[in-house]
Design a protein around this motif. Structure first.
Motif, PDB file in Angstrom:
ATOM      1  N   ARG A  53      26.826  31.430  24.581  1.00 30.64           N
ATOM      2  CA  ARG A  53      27.010  30.454  23.503  1.00 30.64           C
ATOM      3  C   ARG A  53      28.475  30.152  23.258  1.00 30.64           C
ATOM      4  NH1 ARG A  53      22.022  31.074  19.252  1.00 30.64           N
ATOM      5  NH2 ARG A  53      20.433  31.374  20.832  1.00 30.64           N
ATOM      6  N   SER A  54      29.272  30.326  24.281  1.00 30.46           N
ATOM      7  CA  SER A  54      30.695  30.039  24.169  1.00 30.46           C
ATOM      8  C   SER A  54      31.116  29.100  25.283  1.00 30.46           C
ATOM      9  CB  SER A  54      31.506  31.338  24.267  1.00 30.46           C
ATOM     10  OG  SER A  54      32.893  31.056  24.350  1.00 30.46           O
ATOM     11  N   ALA A 129      16.024  40.551  38.333  1.00 35.50           N
ATOM     12  CA  ALA A 129      17.418  40.446  37.911  1.00 35.50           C
ATOM     13  C   ALA A 129      17.429  39.948  36.475  1.00 35.50           C
ATOM     14  CB  ALA A 129      18.196  39.494  38.821  1.00 35.50           C
ATOM     15  N   ALA A 130      18.572  40.085  35.821  1.00 37.18           N
ATOM     16  CA  ALA A 130      18.738  39.585  34.457  1.00 37.18           C
ATOM     17  C   ALA A 130      19.796  38.497  34.482  1.00 37.18           C
ATOM     18  CB  ALA A 130      19.163  40.727  33.524  1.00 37.18           C
ATOM     19  N   TYR A 131      19.544  37.407  33.757  1.00 36.63           N
ATOM     20  CA  TYR A 131      20.440  36.254  33.765  1.00 36.63           C
ATOM     21  C   TYR A 131      20.807  35.862  32.335  1.00 36.63           C
ATOM     22  CZ  TYR A 131      17.956  35.938  38.232  1.00 36.63           C
ATOM     23  OH  TYR A 131      17.369  36.230  39.438  1.00 36.63           O
ATOM     24  N   MET A 132      22.027  35.420  32.145  1.00 33.12           N
ATOM     25  CA  MET A 132      22.457  34.885  30.859  1.00 33.12           C
ATOM     26  C   MET A 132      23.260  33.613  31.145  1.00 33.12           C
ATOM     27  SD  MET A 132      22.168  35.398  27.619  1.00 33.12           S
ATOM     28  CE  MET A 132      21.808  37.132  27.367  1.00 33.12           C
ATOM     29  N   GLU A 133      22.650  32.457  30.837  1.00 30.68           N
ATOM     30  CA  GLU A 133      23.243  31.173  31.196  1.00 30.68           C
ATOM     31  C   GLU A 133      23.845  30.497  29.974  1.00 30.68           C
ATOM     32  OE1 GLU A 133      21.832  26.883  33.131  1.00 30.68           O
ATOM     33  OE2 GLU A 133      20.521  28.640  33.270  1.00 30.68           O
ATOM     34  N   GLN A 134      24.970  29.829  30.202  1.00 27.62           N
ATOM     35  CA  GLN A 134      25.617  29.072  29.131  1.00 27.62           C
ATOM     36  C   GLN A 134      24.672  28.004  28.605  1.00 27.62           C
ATOM     37  OE1 GLN A 134      28.982  26.454  30.184  1.00 27.62           O
ATOM     38  NE2 GLN A 134      30.150  27.529  28.624  1.00 27.62           N
ATOM     39  N   SER A 135      24.566  27.904  27.302  1.00 32.06           N
ATOM     40  CA  SER A 135      23.600  27.004  26.685  1.00 32.06           C
ATOM     41  C   SER A 135      24.146  25.594  26.572  1.00 32.06           C
ATOM     42  CB  SER A 135      23.234  27.515  25.289  1.00 32.06           C
ATOM     43  OG  SER A 135      22.414  26.591  24.626  1.00 32.06           O
ATOM     44  N   THR A 136      23.319  24.612  26.946  1.00 38.42           N
ATOM     45  CA  THR A 136      23.683  23.211  26.705  1.00 38.42           C
ATOM     46  C   THR A 136      23.288  22.800  25.292  1.00 38.42           C
ATOM     47  OG1 THR A 136      21.548  22.540  27.635  1.00 38.42           O
ATOM     48  CG2 THR A 136      23.447  22.524  29.114  1.00 38.42           C
ATOM     49  N   ARG A 137      22.633  23.701  24.561  1.00 42.34           N
ATOM     50  CA  ARG A 137      22.199  23.402  23.199  1.00 42.34           C
ATOM     51  C   ARG A 137      23.225  23.819  22.165  1.00 42.34           C
ATOM     52  NH1 ARG A 137      16.927  25.903  21.574  1.00 42.34           N
ATOM     53  NH2 ARG A 137      17.007  24.182  20.092  1.00 42.34           N
ATOM     54  N   TYR A 138      24.038  24.813  22.483  1.00 45.03           N
ATOM     55  CA  TYR A 138      24.979  25.336  21.492  1.00 45.03           C
ATOM     56  C   TYR A 138      26.437  25.195  21.936  1.00 45.03           C
ATOM     57  CZ  TYR A 138      20.557  27.400  20.133  1.00 45.03           C
ATOM     58  OH  TYR A 138      19.247  27.566  19.787  1.00 45.03           O
ATOM     59  N   VAL A 139      26.646  24.781  23.170  1.00 45.75           N
ATOM     60  CA  VAL A 139      27.992  24.571  23.680  1.00 45.75           C
ATOM     61  C   VAL A 139      28.181  23.080  23.916  1.00 45.75           C
ATOM     62  CG1 VAL A 139      29.602  25.030  25.569  1.00 45.75           C
ATOM     63  CG2 VAL A 139      28.080  26.843  24.763  1.00 45.75           C
ATOM     64  N   SER A 140      29.218  22.515  23.335  1.00 43.69           N
ATOM     65  CA  SER A 140      29.515  21.098  23.510  1.00 43.69           C
ATOM     66  C   SER A 140      30.296  20.891  24.798  1.00 43.69           C
ATOM     67  CB  SER A 140      30.330  20.594  22.310  1.00 43.69           C
ATOM     68  OG  SER A 140      30.740  19.271  22.525  1.00 43.69           O
ATOM     69  N   ALA A 210      23.758  21.762  16.183  1.00 42.09           N
ATOM     70  CA  ALA A 210      22.804  22.181  17.220  1.00 42.09           C
ATOM     71  C   ALA A 210      21.761  21.090  17.447  1.00 42.09           C
ATOM     72  CB  ALA A 210      22.128  23.491  16.822  1.00 42.09           C
ATOM     73  N   ARG A 211      21.322  20.431  16.378  1.00 42.57           N
ATOM     74  CA  ARG A 211      20.332  19.359  16.545  1.00 42.57           C
ATOM     75  C   ARG A 211      20.950  18.171  17.285  1.00 42.57           C
ATOM     76  NH1 ARG A 211      15.753  17.174  12.391  1.00 42.57           N
ATOM     77  NH2 ARG A 211      15.577  15.048  13.179  1.00 42.57           N
ATOM     78  N   ALA A 212      22.198  17.853  16.980  1.00 41.04           N
ATOM     79  CA  ALA A 212      22.866  16.756  17.687  1.00 41.04           C
ATOM     80  C   ALA A 212      23.013  17.080  19.176  1.00 41.04           C
ATOM     81  CB  ALA A 212      24.224  16.472  17.063  1.00 41.04           C
ATOM     82  N   LEU A 213      23.443  18.304  19.484  1.00 39.50           N
ATOM     83  CA  LEU A 213      23.589  18.691  20.886  1.00 39.50           C
ATOM     84  C   LEU A 213      22.237  18.739  21.586  1.00 39.50           C
ATOM     85  CD1 LEU A 213      26.318  21.501  20.671  1.00 39.50           C
ATOM     86  CD2 LEU A 213      26.619  19.090  21.236  1.00 39.50           C
ATOM     87  N   ASP A 214      21.201  19.154  20.860  1.00 39.12           N
ATOM     88  CA  ASP A 214      19.838  19.142  21.397  1.00 39.12           C
ATOM     89  C   ASP A 214      19.455  17.732  21.852  1.00 39.12           C
ATOM     90  OD1 ASP A 214      18.685  21.601  21.582  1.00 39.12           O
ATOM     91  OD2 ASP A 214      17.539  21.474  19.733  1.00 39.12           O
ATOM     92  N   ALA A 215      19.731  16.759  20.994  1.00 33.78           N
ATOM     93  CA  ALA A 215      19.338  15.384  21.282  1.00 33.78           C
ATOM     94  C   ALA A 215      20.152  14.796  22.424  1.00 33.78           C
ATOM     95  CB  ALA A 215      19.500  14.526  20.030  1.00 33.78           C
ATOM     96  N   LEU A 216      21.427  15.141  22.489  1.00 34.37           N
ATOM     97  CA  LEU A 216      22.314  14.494  23.460  1.00 34.37           C
ATOM     98  C   LEU A 216      22.421  15.240  24.782  1.00 34.37           C
ATOM     99  CD1 LEU A 216      25.095  13.314  20.994  1.00 34.37           C
ATOM    100  CD2 LEU A 216      23.444  11.884  22.223  1.00 34.37           C
ATOM    101  N   ARG A 217      21.855  16.440  24.872  1.00 30.07           N
ATOM    102  CA  ARG A 217      21.959  17.136  26.151  1.00 30.07           C
ATOM    103  C   ARG A 217      21.223  16.374  27.248  1.00 30.07           C
ATOM    104  NH1 ARG A 217      18.269  22.582  26.854  1.00 30.07           N
ATOM    105  NH2 ARG A 217      16.216  21.619  26.764  1.00 30.07           N
ATOM    106  N   GLY A 218      20.289  15.493  26.860  1.00 31.11           N
ATOM    107  CA  GLY A 218      19.600  14.691  27.847  1.00 31.11           C
ATOM    108  C   GLY A 218      20.516  13.796  28.654  1.00 31.11           C
ATOM    109  N   LEU A 219      21.676  13.454  28.116  1.00 33.90           N
ATOM    110  CA  LEU A 219      22.647  12.649  28.857  1.00 33.90           C
ATOM    111  C   LEU A 219      23.267  13.411  30.014  1.00 33.90           C
ATOM    112  CD1 LEU A 219      24.807  10.708  26.211  1.00 33.90           C
ATOM    113  CD2 LEU A 219      23.554   9.700  28.118  1.00 33.90           C
TER     114      LEU A 219
END
Length: 542
Positions: A53-54, A129-140, A210-219
């Motif tokens: 989330r960074s 395996a264990a994975y931790m991926e950078q979020s497109t929902r919380y990272v601009s 978070a809601r704005a990034l949720d909506a715009l991650r589709g771009l």
């Protein structure tokens, strides 16, 4: 850039003192791939958790937030102690007995940075395996590290005199639009979604963003780069490297070599076979050859009709009418001393009330969604055919106990325009970029079929089939329907749950999944953000 060259990865600037601090703990300070070493396990786990989330790189996060916690502690262990004897023992076990399972007993943490969203799906394929991926929902994704937007540029495409400039023009435009719309939509949502009584302003602002990034991650296109942390055993890494080397995507094959170089600094003995002609090379060739043969035979026998646009859907295409009987048999079997066929016969004679009583005893009083019944639920299996946007698929694909297969990523099925974007008057700009991405895909596809999906956005729909048992289904639908979840995958999870109850008729199993949330929510992240704010303020225990 020369044809077939390596992608250009940007190198983060560290001064001499920072490099001195990084040296004991990371295998390099410059490359996009690096392994962690000489750190307590809890620090490595916390680093990866923060990573998701960074917007910072892992090494920068370590310097800014973790270095002071490890500085001054006992000096790093000398890795050579006992290493020669252990290496010889491992090689003898492997050569003399062929016991690959010994490679399951040692592992490594690796950071994979600047990887496209196409490559993250290849990296996350393995179950063990264990994975931790950078979020497109919380990272601009509005910044430009290294002086350019966060997207992958394939060297072959970049060297193409016609398509290289067009690729950069379109993706630069998409990211510029994303960077303009994020503050515009955040401001609009802040006006129409006022905080309720007792809600802290800080938590409300984070939920709105978070809601704005949720909506715009589709771009964001599939070329968008991400950071990914992996923890896996030597055996899992070997399998990962062999798959990457057989992958038709040039980025994947190049990244395999970067991974191998770093892993050999921390677990060299587990990776000796990867580039041997008679072992790993032959294995990767087998994977590549069979995939190509499969493609040709399917095309010859079944053809490949072009699909038209299709709306989002979830279809239950396979379930076992006897699934609940099988679950009840598996519940009773360990408690008895007769064969399974006899247990099944006794279960078949039970009336509805007794069946419900047996299932209820097994499920128990679940206090929260983490209280899940045992493996008897694995006897019920379901297959769903799903059409949803690529962004939601990325989240669902990470459920590793599922068997999930997906079709080629294309713009053919159309895309979703989020209601928030449309109601804010931003739909025309969004639509314009979607059309440009689709046109770029179609220009790339004839010459660069493996790279063309880089131009498909997270809003474009795709089709996949997912097979899972009732125990994993319980985990998926309860987790992915929570209010803080993305609206698209919340809908998928809710529909799966309804179909099990209504179409399959397995109402007892569906009722056991009692933490599925079917309510609509406005600011889904708000409750979670309020809880986090309360913990930071000391109101709730950490």
């Amino acid at each position: 850039m020369p044809m077939g060259g390596q992608p250009r990865y940007w190198a983060e600037a560290f001064d001499d003192e920072e490099r001195r601090r990084l040296a004991p703990y990371f295998t390099n300070a410059d490359g996009p791939v690096f392994a962690l070493r000489n750190l307590p396990e809890v620090v490595k786990g916390a680093l990866f958790a923060r990573y998701s989330r960074s917007g910072k790189s892992l090494r920068r996060l370590f310097l800014d937030e973790f270095y002071d916690q490890v500085a001054g502690a006992a000096p790093p262990l000398t890795p050579s102690v006992g290493q020669a004897r252990a290496s010889a023992l491992y090689q003898r076990v492997l050569d003399e007995y062929g016991d690959d399972s010994v490679a399951q007993l040692a592992g490594a943490h690796v950071a994979c940075e600047q990887v496209s969203n196409l490559l993250t799906k290849a990296l996350e394929w393995g179950r063990l395996a264990a994975y931790m991926e950078q979020s497109t929902r919380y990272v601009s994704y509005t910044d430009q590290p290294g002086g350019r937007w966060r997207y992958h540029v394939d060297p072959d495409v970049d060297a193409d005199p016609e398509l290289g400039p067009e690729y950069r023009r379109v993706l630069d435009g998409v990211f510029a639009t994303y960077a303009e719309l994020v503050p515009a939509l955040t401001e609009r949502l802040g006006r129409v979604l006022a905080p309720g009584p007792g809600v802290s302003e800080a938590a409300w602002r984070r939920a709105v963003k978070a809601r704005a990034l949720d909506a715009l991650r589709g771009l964001l296109p599939a070329a968008t780069t991400s950071n990914l942390g992996i923890f896996a055993s030597g055996q899992a890494y070997e399998a990962l490297l062999l798959r990457l080397r057989a992958n038709p995507l040039p980025e994947a094959r190049g990244y395999a070599e970067l991974l191998l170089a770093e892993l050999r600094q921390v677990i060299p003995n587990f990776l000796t076979r990867v580039d041997r002609d008679d072992r790993g090379v032959a294995w990767s060739r087998y994977l590549a050859d069979t995939a190509e043969a499969q493609r040709k035979v399917v095309d010859a026998l079944l053809g490949d009709p072009a699909p038209g646009e299709e709306g989002p859907s979830v279809r239950l295409v396979e379930s076992d009418p006897a699934a609940e009987d099988k679950v009840l048999t598996a519940i009773a079997y360990p408690m008895l001393r007769i064969g399974e066929a006899e247990v099944a016969a006794r279960v078949a004679r039970l009336g509805p009330e007794d069946r419900a009583r047996l299932l209820s005893a097994y499920v128990g009083e679940r206090g929260n969604r983490r209280h899940r019944p045992g493996r008897a639920f694995e006897r019920a299996v379901y297959t769903f055919d799903v059409v949803c946007d690529y962004g939601a698929f990325r989240d669902l694909q990470r459920h590793r106990l599922c068997t999930i297969v997906w079709q080629r990523l294309t713009p053919d099925l159309g895309y979703d325009l989020p209601d928030d974007v449309a109601s804010a008057g931003l739909g025309e700009r969004y639509d314009s970029r979607m059309r440009e991405l689709a046109a770029l895909y179609r220009a790339l596809e004839p010459r660069y079929p493996a790279q063309a999906p880089y131009a498909v956005s997270m809003a474009h729909r795709m089709r996949f089939a997912i097979t899972l048992n009732a125990r994993e289904l319980m985990h998926l639908v309860e987790l992915r329907s929570t209010p803080q979840g993305h609206p698209t995958y919340r809908t998928v999870a809710q529909q799966m749950h309804r179909l099990v109850a209504e179409q399959a008729g397995h109402r007892g199993l569906a009722e056991a999944m009692r933490f599925v949330v079917h309510d609509d929510v406005d600011l889904g992240r708000l409750v979670a953000e309020q809880r986090s704010h309360a913990r930071r303020s000391g109101v709730l225990p950490a």
